[in-house]
Design a protein around this motif. Structure first.
Motif, PDB file in Angstrom:
ATOM      1  N   LYS A 170       0.616  -1.292   0.039  1.00  0.00           N
ATOM      2  CA  LYS A 170      -0.062   0.124  -0.055  1.00  0.00           C
ATOM      3  C   LYS A 170       0.746   1.227  -0.083  1.00  0.00           C
ATOM      4  O   LYS A 170       0.503   2.217  -0.674  1.00  0.00           O
ATOM      5  CB  LYS A 170      -1.052  -0.133   1.223  1.00  0.00           C
ATOM      6  N   LEU A 171       1.750   1.224   0.679  1.00  0.00           N
ATOM      7  CA  LEU A 171       2.930   2.305   0.917  1.00  0.00           C
ATOM      8  C   LEU A 171       3.482   2.629  -0.733  1.00  0.00           C
ATOM      9  O   LEU A 171       3.671   3.762  -1.251  1.00  0.00           O
ATOM     10  CB  LEU A 171       3.781   1.975   1.711  1.00  0.00           C
ATOM     11  N   TRP A 172       3.799   1.451  -1.317  1.00  0.00           N
ATOM     12  CA  TRP A 172       4.367   1.543  -2.560  1.00  0.00           C
ATOM     13  C   TRP A 172       3.472   2.054  -3.587  1.00  0.00           C
ATOM     14  O   TRP A 172       3.790   3.092  -4.327  1.00  0.00           O
ATOM     15  CB  TRP A 172       4.796   0.151  -3.298  1.00  0.00           C
ATOM     16  N   VAL A 173       2.239   1.737  -3.567  1.00  0.00           N
ATOM     17  CA  VAL A 173       1.129   2.300  -4.411  1.00  0.00           C
ATOM     18  C   VAL A 173       1.206   3.841  -4.268  1.00  0.00           C
ATOM     19  O   VAL A 173       0.932   4.624  -5.285  1.00  0.00           O
ATOM     20  CB  VAL A 173      -0.189   1.823  -3.994  1.00  0.00           C
ATOM     21  N   ARG A 174       1.119   4.295  -3.019  1.00  0.00           N
ATOM     22  CA  ARG A 174       0.987   5.722  -2.544  1.00  0.00           C
ATOM     23  C   ARG A 174       2.313   6.451  -2.974  1.00  0.00           C
ATOM     24  O   ARG A 174       2.118   7.547  -3.560  1.00  0.00           O
ATOM     25  CB  ARG A 174       0.684   5.973  -1.054  1.00  0.00           C
ATOM     26  N   ARG A 175       3.435   5.955  -2.745  1.00  0.00           N
ATOM     27  CA  ARG A 175       4.681   6.787  -2.865  1.00  0.00           C
ATOM     28  C   ARG A 175       5.318   6.714  -4.130  1.00  0.00           C
ATOM     29  O   ARG A 175       6.236   7.214  -4.522  1.00  0.00           O
ATOM     30  CB  ARG A 175       5.477   6.489  -1.733  1.00  0.00           C
ATOM     31  N   ALA A 176       4.844   5.422  -4.740  1.00  0.00           N
ATOM     32  CA  ALA A 176       5.605   5.145  -6.088  1.00  0.00           C
ATOM     33  C   ALA A 176       4.567   5.126  -7.275  1.00  0.00           C
ATOM     34  O   ALA A 176       4.643   6.001  -8.121  1.00  0.00           O
ATOM     35  CB  ALA A 176       6.332   3.800  -5.933  1.00  0.00           C
ATOM     36  N   LEU A 177       3.555   4.289  -7.275  1.00  0.00           N
ATOM     37  CA  LEU A 177       2.701   4.360  -8.415  1.00  0.00           C
ATOM     38  C   LEU A 177       1.883   5.720  -8.612  1.00  0.00           C
ATOM     39  O   LEU A 177       1.956   6.510  -9.727  1.00  0.00           O
ATOM     40  CB  LEU A 177       1.739   3.035  -8.203  1.00  0.00           C
ATOM     41  N   LEU A 178       1.243   6.027  -7.495  1.00  0.00           N
ATOM     42  CA  LEU A 178       0.316   7.379  -7.763  1.00  0.00           C
ATOM     43  C   LEU A 178       1.218   8.587  -7.582  1.00  0.00           C
ATOM     44  O   LEU A 178       0.803   9.519  -8.174  1.00  0.00           O
ATOM     45  CB  LEU A 178      -0.569   7.442  -6.284  1.00  0.00           C
ATOM     46  N   ALA A 179       2.467   8.419  -7.222  1.00  0.00           N
ATOM     47  CA  ALA A 179       3.463   9.611  -7.338  1.00  0.00           C
ATOM     48  C   ALA A 179       4.223   9.720  -8.683  1.00  0.00           C
ATOM     49  O   ALA A 179       5.216  10.360  -8.685  1.00  0.00           O
ATOM     50  CB  ALA A 179       4.361   9.492  -6.322  1.00  0.00           C
ATOM     51  N   GLY A 180       3.471   8.797  -9.520  1.00  0.00           N
ATOM     52  CA  GLY A 180       4.296   8.743 -10.724  1.00  0.00           C
ATOM     53  C   GLY A 180       5.651   8.316 -10.888  1.00  0.00           C
ATOM     54  O   GLY A 180       6.419   8.638 -12.073  1.00  0.00           O
ATOM     55  N   LYS A 181       6.006   7.322  -9.903  1.00  0.00           N
ATOM     56  CA  LYS A 181       7.490   6.917  -9.994  1.00  0.00           C
ATOM     57  C   LYS A 181       7.469   5.327  -9.980  1.00  0.00           C
ATOM     58  O   LYS A 181       7.821   4.757  -8.926  1.00  0.00           O
ATOM     59  CB  LYS A 181       8.268   7.442  -8.831  1.00  0.00           C
ATOM     60  N   PRO A 182       6.716   4.520 -10.623  1.00  0.00           N
ATOM     61  CA  PRO A 182       6.663   3.174 -10.541  1.00  0.00           C
ATOM     62  C   PRO A 182       7.861   2.187 -10.605  1.00  0.00           C
ATOM     63  O   PRO A 182       7.757   1.136 -10.039  1.00  0.00           O
ATOM     64  CB  PRO A 182       5.923   2.870 -11.942  1.00  0.00           C
ATOM     65  N   PHE A 183       8.992   3.031 -10.760  1.00  0.00           N
ATOM     66  CA  PHE A 183      10.048   2.104 -10.658  1.00  0.00           C
ATOM     67  C   PHE A 183      11.034   2.374  -9.522  1.00  0.00           C
ATOM     68  O   PHE A 183      11.744   1.589  -9.262  1.00  0.00           O
ATOM     69  CB  PHE A 183      11.245   2.557 -11.933  1.00  0.00           C
ATOM     70  N   ARG A 184      10.293   2.735  -8.443  1.00  0.00           N
ATOM     71  CA  ARG A 184      10.852   2.888  -7.254  1.00  0.00           C
ATOM     72  C   ARG A 184      10.487   1.314  -6.610  1.00  0.00           C
ATOM     73  O   ARG A 184       9.501   0.749  -6.739  1.00  0.00           O
ATOM     74  CB  ARG A 184      10.055   3.956  -6.217  1.00  0.00           C
ATOM     75  N   SER A 185      11.603   0.971  -5.812  1.00  0.00           N
ATOM     76  CA  SER A 185      11.415  -0.514  -5.227  1.00  0.00           C
ATOM     77  C   SER A 185      10.655  -0.012  -3.783  1.00  0.00           C
ATOM     78  O   SER A 185      10.694   0.757  -3.308  1.00  0.00           O
ATOM     79  CB  SER A 185      12.633  -1.008  -4.987  1.00  0.00           C
ATOM     80  N   LEU A 186      10.184  -1.412  -3.499  1.00  0.00           N
ATOM     81  CA  LEU A 186       9.660  -1.405  -1.998  1.00  0.00           C
ATOM     82  C   LEU A 186      10.695  -1.077  -1.112  1.00  0.00           C
ATOM     83  O   LEU A 186      10.373  -0.394  -0.114  1.00  0.00           O
ATOM     84  CB  LEU A 186       9.201  -2.736  -1.911  1.00  0.00           C
ATOM     85  N   LYS A 187      11.988  -1.558  -1.317  1.00  0.00           N
ATOM     86  CA  LYS A 187      12.861  -0.996  -0.381  1.00  0.00           C
ATOM     87  C   LYS A 187      13.088   0.421  -0.062  1.00  0.00           C
ATOM     88  O   LYS A 187      13.432   1.020   0.954  1.00  0.00           O
ATOM     89  CB  LYS A 187      14.233  -1.749  -0.543  1.00  0.00           C
ATOM     90  N   ASP A 188      12.835   0.988  -1.313  1.00  0.00           N
ATOM     91  CA  ASP A 188      13.236   2.483  -1.401  1.00  0.00           C
ATOM     92  C   ASP A 188      11.971   3.229  -0.755  1.00  0.00           C
ATOM     93  O   ASP A 188      12.282   4.261   0.125  1.00  0.00           O
ATOM     94  CB  ASP A 188      13.274   3.042  -2.776  1.00  0.00           C
ATOM     95  N   VAL A 189      10.751   2.826  -0.794  1.00  0.00           N
ATOM     96  CA  VAL A 189       9.717   3.798  -0.286  1.00  0.00           C
ATOM     97  C   VAL A 189       9.638   3.475   1.255  1.00  0.00           C
ATOM     98  O   VAL A 189       9.320   4.408   1.907  1.00  0.00           O
ATOM     99  CB  VAL A 189       8.469   3.202  -0.861  1.00  0.00           C
ATOM    100  N   ILE A 190      10.073   2.188   1.567  1.00  0.00           N
ATOM    101  CA  ILE A 190       9.968   2.037   3.049  1.00  0.00           C
ATOM    102  C   ILE A 190      11.018   2.734   3.609  1.00  0.00           C
ATOM    103  O   ILE A 190      10.880   3.187   4.776  1.00  0.00           O
ATOM    104  CB  ILE A 190      10.007   0.202   3.091  1.00  0.00           C
ATOM    105  N   TRP A 191      12.368   2.786   3.140  1.00  0.00           N
ATOM    106  CA  TRP A 191      13.458   3.500   3.495  1.00  0.00           C
ATOM    107  C   TRP A 191      13.128   4.956   3.727  1.00  0.00           C
ATOM    108  O   TRP A 191      13.564   5.484   4.906  1.00  0.00           O
ATOM    109  CB  TRP A 191      14.812   3.409   2.529  1.00  0.00           C
ATOM    110  N   ASN A 192      12.449   5.443   3.114  1.00  0.00           N
ATOM    111  CA  ASN A 192      12.083   7.007   2.870  1.00  0.00           C
ATOM    112  C   ASN A 192      10.686   7.234   3.507  1.00  0.00           C
ATOM    113  O   ASN A 192      10.888   8.500   3.824  1.00  0.00           O
ATOM    114  CB  ASN A 192      12.474   7.431   1.490  1.00  0.00           C
TER     115      ASN A 192
END
Ligand SMILES: C[S@@+](CC[C@H](N)C(=O)[O-])C[C@H]1O[C@@H](n2cnc3c(N)ncnc32)[C@H](O)[C@@H]1O
Length: 252
Positions: A170-192
Protein backbone atom coordinates in the motif's frame (compact mmCIF):
# COMPACT_ATOMS: atom_id res chain seq x y z
CA UNK A 1 25.45 12.85 9.61
CA UNK A 2 25.29 9.11 10.35
CA UNK A 3 21.94 7.40 9.88
CA UNK A 4 21.52 6.73 13.61
CA UNK A 5 21.81 10.46 14.32
CA UNK A 6 18.76 11.02 12.09
CA UNK A 7 16.99 8.03 13.64
CA UNK A 8 17.66 9.39 17.12
CA UNK A 9 16.42 12.87 16.18
CA UNK A 10 13.16 11.40 14.84
CA UNK A 11 12.37 9.36 17.97
CA UNK A 12 13.57 12.06 20.44
CA UNK A 13 10.80 14.29 19.10
CA UNK A 14 8.12 11.82 20.16
CA UNK A 15 8.44 8.33 21.64
CA UNK A 16 6.61 5.68 19.65
CA UNK A 17 2.85 5.49 20.22
CA UNK A 18 2.49 8.81 22.07
CA UNK A 19 1.05 11.08 19.34
CA UNK A 20 -1.57 13.63 20.34
CA UNK A 21 -4.30 11.73 18.48
CA UNK A 22 -3.60 8.82 20.85
CA UNK A 23 -3.15 10.67 24.16
CA UNK A 24 -5.67 13.48 23.57
CA UNK A 25 -5.56 16.33 26.09
CA UNK A 26 -3.96 14.30 28.89
CA UNK A 27 -0.87 16.08 30.34
CA UNK A 28 2.35 14.46 29.13
CA UNK A 29 3.42 11.45 31.24
CA UNK A 30 0.45 11.77 33.59
CA UNK A 31 -1.35 8.57 34.70
CA UNK A 32 -4.12 9.33 32.16
CA UNK A 33 -1.54 9.83 29.39
CA UNK A 34 0.15 6.49 30.12
CA UNK A 35 -3.25 4.78 30.33
CA UNK A 36 -4.13 6.06 26.85
CA UNK A 37 -0.77 4.99 25.42
CA UNK A 38 -1.14 1.50 26.86
CA UNK A 39 -4.80 1.11 25.90
CA UNK A 40 -4.10 2.13 22.30
CA UNK A 41 -1.01 -0.07 21.97
CA UNK A 42 -2.63 -3.31 23.05
CA UNK A 43 -5.89 -2.66 21.20
CA UNK A 44 -4.08 -2.25 17.86
CA UNK A 45 -1.33 -4.83 18.49
CA UNK A 46 -2.92 -7.50 20.70
CA UNK A 47 -0.55 -10.11 19.24
CA UNK A 48 2.27 -8.62 21.33
CA UNK A 49 1.09 -10.74 24.27
CA UNK A 50 1.23 -14.06 22.45
CA UNK A 51 4.63 -13.27 20.95
CA UNK A 52 6.28 -11.79 24.06
CA UNK A 53 4.76 -14.14 26.68
CA UNK A 54 5.85 -11.73 29.41
CA UNK A 55 4.91 -13.97 32.33
CA UNK A 56 7.46 -16.61 31.33
CA UNK A 57 10.29 -14.28 32.36
CA UNK A 58 9.73 -14.14 36.11
CA UNK A 59 13.11 -13.95 37.94
CA UNK A 60 14.96 -13.92 34.60
CA UNK A 61 17.52 -11.31 33.53
CA UNK A 62 16.01 -9.63 30.50
CA UNK A 63 17.21 -6.83 28.25
CA UNK A 64 14.78 -4.84 26.13
CA UNK A 65 16.27 -3.03 23.15
CA UNK A 66 14.32 0.09 22.13
CA UNK A 67 11.99 0.55 25.10
CA UNK A 68 9.97 3.41 23.53
CA UNK A 69 7.21 4.52 25.90
CA UNK A 70 7.83 1.51 28.13
CA UNK A 71 4.54 -0.39 27.78
CA UNK A 72 6.16 -3.77 27.17
CA UNK A 73 8.92 -3.02 29.66
CA UNK A 74 6.22 -2.51 32.30
CA UNK A 75 4.74 -5.91 31.41
CA UNK A 76 8.12 -7.59 32.02
CA UNK A 77 8.60 -5.71 35.30
CA UNK A 78 5.07 -6.62 36.46
CA UNK A 79 5.81 -10.25 35.63
CA UNK A 80 8.79 -10.16 38.02
CA UNK A 81 11.62 -10.15 35.47
CA UNK A 82 14.91 -8.45 36.40
CA UNK A 83 14.69 -5.67 33.84
CA UNK A 84 17.31 -3.83 31.84
CA UNK A 85 16.53 -1.57 28.90
CA UNK A 86 18.29 0.56 26.32
CA UNK A 87 17.09 3.07 23.78
CA UNK A 88 18.78 5.49 21.40
CA UNK A 89 16.85 8.41 22.92
CA UNK A 90 16.68 10.21 26.25
CA UNK A 91 12.95 10.71 25.60
CA UNK A 92 12.28 6.95 25.64
CA UNK A 93 14.50 6.27 28.65
CA UNK A 94 12.86 9.04 30.72
CA UNK A 95 9.34 8.10 29.61
CA UNK A 96 9.92 4.43 30.45
CA UNK A 97 11.45 5.34 33.83
CA UNK A 98 8.38 7.41 34.71
CA UNK A 99 6.04 4.73 33.35
CA UNK A 100 7.53 2.12 35.68
CA UNK A 101 7.73 4.56 38.62
CA UNK A 102 3.98 5.11 38.34
CA UNK A 103 3.60 1.43 39.26
CA UNK A 104 6.40 1.54 41.88
CA UNK A 105 8.64 -0.56 39.64
CA UNK A 106 12.23 0.03 38.52
CA UNK A 107 14.63 -1.07 35.81
CA UNK A 108 18.25 -0.53 34.83
CA UNK A 109 17.57 1.89 31.94
CA UNK A 110 20.34 3.37 29.82
CA UNK A 111 20.56 5.49 26.71
CA UNK A 112 22.69 3.47 24.29
CA UNK A 113 22.99 2.54 20.65
CA UNK A 114 22.27 -1.20 20.55
CA UNK A 115 24.91 -1.62 17.87
CA UNK A 116 27.27 -1.39 20.88
CA UNK A 117 25.53 -2.80 23.97
CA UNK A 118 27.05 -1.68 27.29
CA UNK A 119 26.90 -5.15 28.85
CA UNK A 120 29.30 -8.04 29.35
CA UNK A 121 29.15 -11.26 27.37
CA UNK A 122 26.51 -13.84 28.38
CA UNK A 123 24.72 -11.48 30.77
CA UNK A 124 21.03 -12.16 29.95
CA UNK A 125 18.52 -15.00 29.87
CA UNK A 126 16.48 -13.18 27.23
CA UNK A 127 16.65 -10.18 24.93
CA UNK A 128 13.41 -8.62 23.66
CA UNK A 129 12.97 -6.01 20.95
CA UNK A 130 9.69 -4.97 19.30
CA UNK A 131 9.90 -3.01 16.07
CA UNK A 132 13.37 -1.56 16.62
CA UNK A 133 16.25 -3.38 14.92
CA UNK A 134 15.08 -2.51 11.38
CA UNK A 135 15.38 1.23 12.21
CA UNK A 136 19.09 1.07 12.98
CA UNK A 137 21.87 1.73 10.48
CA UNK A 138 23.42 -1.71 10.98
CA UNK A 139 20.82 -4.26 12.08
CA UNK A 140 23.41 -7.03 11.69
CA UNK A 141 25.57 -5.33 14.35
CA UNK A 142 22.62 -5.33 16.80
CA UNK A 143 21.90 -9.01 16.16
CA UNK A 144 25.60 -9.80 16.76
CA UNK A 145 25.43 -7.88 20.05
CA UNK A 146 22.25 -9.72 21.09
CA UNK A 147 23.99 -13.04 20.47
CA UNK A 148 27.02 -11.86 22.48
CA UNK A 149 25.08 -10.76 25.58
CA UNK A 150 22.80 -13.82 25.71
CA UNK A 151 23.75 -16.77 27.90
CA UNK A 152 24.02 -20.14 26.13
CA UNK A 153 20.44 -21.38 25.74
CA UNK A 154 19.11 -17.83 26.16
CA UNK A 155 16.58 -16.55 23.70
CA UNK A 156 15.80 -13.53 21.60
CA UNK A 157 12.13 -12.62 21.18
CA UNK A 158 10.97 -9.80 18.98
CA UNK A 159 9.31 -8.31 15.94
CA UNK A 160 10.70 -6.92 12.71
CA UNK A 161 8.95 -5.64 9.60
CA UNK A 162 8.03 -7.76 6.57
CA UNK A 163 8.66 -6.38 3.09
CA UNK A 164 6.20 -8.59 1.19
CA UNK A 165 3.24 -7.33 3.19
CA UNK A 166 0.08 -5.34 2.51
CA UNK A 167 1.46 -2.40 4.48
CA UNK A 168 4.50 -2.28 2.19
CA UNK A 169 2.46 -2.77 -1.01
CA UNK A 170 0.00 0.00 0.00
CA UNK A 171 2.89 2.34 0.76
CA UNK A 172 4.38 1.54 -2.66
CA UNK A 173 1.07 2.32 -4.41
CA UNK A 174 0.91 5.71 -2.66
CA UNK A 175 4.57 6.74 -2.82
CA UNK A 176 5.63 5.13 -6.12
CA UNK A 177 2.71 4.30 -8.42
CA UNK A 178 0.41 7.23 -7.63
CA UNK A 179 3.42 9.55 -7.32
CA UNK A 180 4.31 8.77 -10.95
CA UNK A 181 7.45 6.82 -9.93
CA UNK A 182 6.51 3.18 -10.64
CA UNK A 183 10.18 2.11 -10.81
CA UNK A 184 10.80 2.87 -7.13
CA UNK A 185 11.44 -0.35 -5.20
CA UNK A 186 9.61 -1.48 -2.08
CA UNK A 187 12.91 -1.12 -0.20
CA UNK A 188 13.25 2.49 -1.33
CA UNK A 189 9.75 3.59 -0.30
CA UNK A 190 10.07 1.86 3.09
CA UNK A 191 13.51 3.42 3.64
CA UNK A 192 12.19 6.92 2.92
CA UNK A 193 8.55 6.90 4.05
CA UNK A 194 8.13 4.52 6.98
CA UNK A 195 8.73 6.28 10.31
CA UNK A 196 12.39 7.35 10.74
CA UNK A 197 14.55 7.50 7.61
CA UNK A 198 16.43 4.29 6.82
CA UNK A 199 13.74 1.80 7.88
CA UNK A 200 14.23 -1.68 6.47
CA UNK A 201 11.80 -4.58 5.98
CA UNK A 202 12.69 -8.20 5.36
CA UNK A 203 11.71 -11.51 3.84
CA UNK A 204 11.64 -14.64 6.03
CA UNK A 205 14.78 -15.90 4.26
CA UNK A 206 16.64 -12.67 4.99
CA UNK A 207 15.73 -12.93 8.69
CA UNK A 208 16.84 -16.59 8.76
CA UNK A 209 20.22 -15.37 7.51
CA UNK A 210 20.35 -12.39 9.89
CA UNK A 211 19.80 -14.72 12.86
CA UNK A 212 21.94 -17.45 11.30
CA UNK A 213 24.33 -17.67 14.29
CA UNK A 214 21.49 -18.81 16.57
CA UNK A 215 20.96 -22.54 17.02
CA UNK A 216 17.15 -22.44 16.62
CA UNK A 217 14.90 -19.90 14.91
CA UNK A 218 11.12 -19.56 14.60
CA UNK A 219 10.09 -16.77 12.25
CA UNK A 220 6.42 -16.27 11.40
CA UNK A 221 4.44 -13.48 9.69
CA UNK A 222 1.48 -11.87 11.47
CA UNK A 223 -1.26 -9.79 9.78
CA UNK A 224 -1.80 -6.51 11.62
CA UNK A 225 -4.44 -3.84 11.86
CA UNK A 226 -2.28 -1.77 9.51
CA UNK A 227 -2.47 -4.45 6.80
CA UNK A 228 -6.28 -4.52 7.13
CA UNK A 229 -6.72 -0.74 6.93
CA UNK A 230 -8.67 0.54 3.89
CA UNK A 231 -9.60 -2.98 2.73
CA UNK A 232 -13.30 -2.76 3.65
CA UNK A 233 -14.96 -6.21 3.63
CA UNK A 234 -11.67 -7.87 2.58
CA UNK A 235 -10.03 -6.84 5.86
CA UNK A 236 -11.43 -9.96 7.52
CA UNK A 237 -9.62 -12.35 5.18
CA UNK A 238 -6.06 -10.95 5.18
CA UNK A 239 -3.76 -13.97 5.63
CA UNK A 240 -0.81 -13.82 8.01
CA UNK A 241 1.55 -14.44 5.11
CA UNK A 242 0.77 -10.88 3.91
CA UNK A 243 1.30 -9.39 7.38
CA UNK A 244 3.59 -6.48 8.25
CA UNK A 245 5.07 -8.09 11.35
CA UNK A 246 7.45 -11.03 11.62
CA UNK A 247 7.56 -12.57 15.07
CA UNK A 248 11.03 -13.90 15.80
CA UNK A 249 12.14 -16.37 18.45
CA UNK A 250 15.79 -17.42 18.30
CA UNK A 251 17.76 -19.52 20.76
CA UNK A 252 21.52 -19.07 21.27
C1 LIG B 1 9.17 2.11 16.53
S1 LIG B 1 9.89 2.56 18.07
C2 LIG B 1 9.52 1.07 19.00
C3 LIG B 1 9.56 1.32 20.48
C4 LIG B 1 8.94 0.19 21.31
N1 LIG B 1 9.70 -1.03 21.21
C5 LIG B 1 7.52 -0.03 20.87
O1 LIG B 1 7.22 -1.09 20.33
O2 LIG B 1 6.72 0.90 21.04
C6 LIG B 1 11.64 2.38 17.75
C7 LIG B 1 12.52 2.66 18.97
O3 LIG B 1 13.80 2.11 18.71
C8 LIG B 1 14.79 2.99 19.18
N2 LIG B 1 16.02 2.70 18.41
C9 LIG B 1 16.22 2.83 17.09
N3 LIG B 1 17.48 2.47 16.76
C10 LIG B 1 18.08 2.10 17.92
C11 LIG B 1 19.40 1.67 18.25
N4 LIG B 1 20.35 1.54 17.32
N5 LIG B 1 19.67 1.38 19.54
C12 LIG B 1 18.72 1.53 20.50
N6 LIG B 1 17.46 1.94 20.25
C13 LIG B 1 17.14 2.23 18.97
C14 LIG B 1 14.18 4.37 18.90
O4 LIG B 1 14.78 5.37 19.67
C15 LIG B 1 12.70 4.14 19.27
O5 LIG B 1 12.47 4.38 20.63
Amino acid sequence: MGLNTAVRRYWEAEPCGTSVWIVGAAPARSPAWFAQVEQHRYSVEPHIFSVAQFTRFRAKDILEIGVGAGCDHLQFARAGARCHGVDLTDAAIETTRQHLALHRLTSDLRRADAEHLPFENEHFDAVYSWGVIHHSERPEAIVREIHRVLRPGGQFVGMMYSRRSLVAYKLWVRRALLAGKPFRSLKDVIWNHMESVGTKAYTAEELENLFGDFSERRIAPIATVYDRKWLGPFAKVVPDVLGWNFSIRAVK
